[in-house]
Design a protein around this motif. Structure first.
Motif, short mmCIF file in Angstrom:
data_model
loop_
_atom_site.label_atom_id
_atom_site.label_comp_id
_atom_site.label_asym_id
_atom_site.label_seq_id
_atom_site.Cartn_x
_atom_site.Cartn_y
_atom_site.Cartn_z
N GLN A 149 -21.83 -2.57 110.37
CA GLN A 149 -22.61 -3.34 111.33
C GLN A 149 -22.69 -2.64 112.58
O GLN A 149 -23.71 -2.78 113.44
CB GLN A 149 -21.83 -4.74 111.56
N ALA A 150 -21.49 -2.22 113.22
CA ALA A 150 -21.62 -1.57 114.44
C ALA A 150 -22.52 -0.40 114.55
O ALA A 150 -23.27 0.06 115.57
CB ALA A 150 -20.32 -1.13 115.03
N ARG A 155 -27.72 2.57 115.21
CA ARG A 155 -28.82 3.25 114.70
C ARG A 155 -29.98 2.77 115.29
O ARG A 155 -30.86 3.31 115.61
CB ARG A 155 -28.72 3.05 113.40
N LYS A 156 -29.98 1.62 115.82
CA LYS A 156 -31.21 0.78 116.41
C LYS A 156 -31.52 1.26 117.87
O LYS A 156 -32.52 1.18 118.39
CB LYS A 156 -30.91 -0.90 116.13
N GLU A 157 -30.29 1.42 118.36
CA GLU A 157 -30.17 2.27 119.64
C GLU A 157 -30.81 3.59 119.66
O GLU A 157 -30.94 4.41 120.60
CB GLU A 157 -28.77 2.13 120.46
N LYS A 162 -29.05 7.07 109.65
CA LYS A 162 -28.30 6.56 108.41
C LYS A 162 -28.99 7.17 107.52
O LYS A 162 -30.26 7.10 107.40
CB LYS A 162 -28.73 5.00 108.34
N LEU A 163 -28.23 7.87 106.61
CA LEU A 163 -28.51 8.50 105.48
C LEU A 163 -28.31 8.11 104.01
O LEU A 163 -27.10 7.75 104.00
CB LEU A 163 -27.87 10.08 105.72
N TYR A 173 -23.51 8.32 107.74
CA TYR A 173 -23.83 8.14 109.23
C TYR A 173 -23.88 9.52 109.70
O TYR A 173 -22.76 10.24 109.84
CB TYR A 173 -23.37 7.29 110.03
N ARG A 174 -24.70 9.85 110.65
CA ARG A 174 -24.47 11.08 111.45
C ARG A 174 -25.07 11.06 112.95
O ARG A 174 -26.08 10.26 113.00
CB ARG A 174 -25.33 12.43 110.76
N LYS A 175 -24.47 11.47 113.88
CA LYS A 175 -25.18 11.47 115.33
C LYS A 175 -26.54 12.10 115.36
O LYS A 175 -26.62 13.00 114.73
CB LYS A 175 -24.20 11.80 116.60
N LYS A 176 -27.40 11.53 116.15
CA LYS A 176 -28.53 12.00 116.31
C LYS A 176 -28.58 13.27 117.60
O LYS A 176 -27.84 13.32 118.44
CB LYS A 176 -29.83 11.18 116.91
#
Length: 176
Positions: A149-150, A155-157, A162-163, A173-176
């Motif tokens: 959830q967090a 991700r929305k921010e 999300k992979l 998940y990976r940082k952008k």
């Protein structure tokens, strides 16, 4: 003229409170958990949209281990992070608040300030791996669903991506 000065004071107080909170690495949700002042109320105070009362100023000062006037000393430097954290720990102990539950209220903040800036999320990770890191490094256990959830909010921010994986029900998940 009077309304302009009032609006400036509200913004200055809100900015000072936000600086103190962020220096202490505390989320609005954690303050709500410890003091009962709602997150939405804190958000409005910090944005300068709400003129809060003395009882809330006193509660916030006590939480951070400060005198009320210190919250209003806009030109003074914000107290050191270590001091604020020590004062918050003292407040939690004094008020019988379990520090591990208090820390759980900061999942999004911990991910945003500790995990994402680190190299850990440079490679795609499952939520279980993230949960293990949080428990090992910070001593706080989070469920994988709470982490998901967090991460979805982050991700929305635009902070993480999300992979899809071979297992359609699991993501990495990976940082952008």
């Amino acid at each position: 003229m009077r309304n302009i000065k009032k609006a400036e004071s509200l913004k200055r107080f809100g900015a000072r409170l936000r600086q103190i909170r962020e220096t202490a690495e505390i989320s609005q949700e954690q303050i709500q958990y410890a003091t009962g002042i709602t997150q939405s109320h804190l958000s409005m105070i910090e944005s300068g949209r709400l003129n809060t009362g003395l009882s809330h100023i006193a509660a916030l000062a006590e939480f951070f281990g400060l005198e009320e006037f210190q919250l209003l000393q806009y030109a003074d430097p914000v107290p050191a992070s270590d001091l604020l954290k020590k004062n918050v720990a003292r407040y939690l102990k004094k008020n019988g608040i379990d520090p591990s539950l208090f820390l759980k209220k900061s999942l999004a903040l911990t991910l945003r300030t500790k995990v994402i800036p680190s190299k850990f999320l440079s490679t795609p990770r499952y939520t279980k791996e993230i949960a293990d890191l949080l428990e090992q490094k910070f001593g706080v256990a989070f469920t994988t669903s709470a982490i998901s959830q967090a991460l979805e909010n982050l991700r929305k921010e635009g902070l993480v991506e999300k992979l899809a994986t071979d297992n359609k029900s699991k993501f990495q998940y990976r940082k952008k």
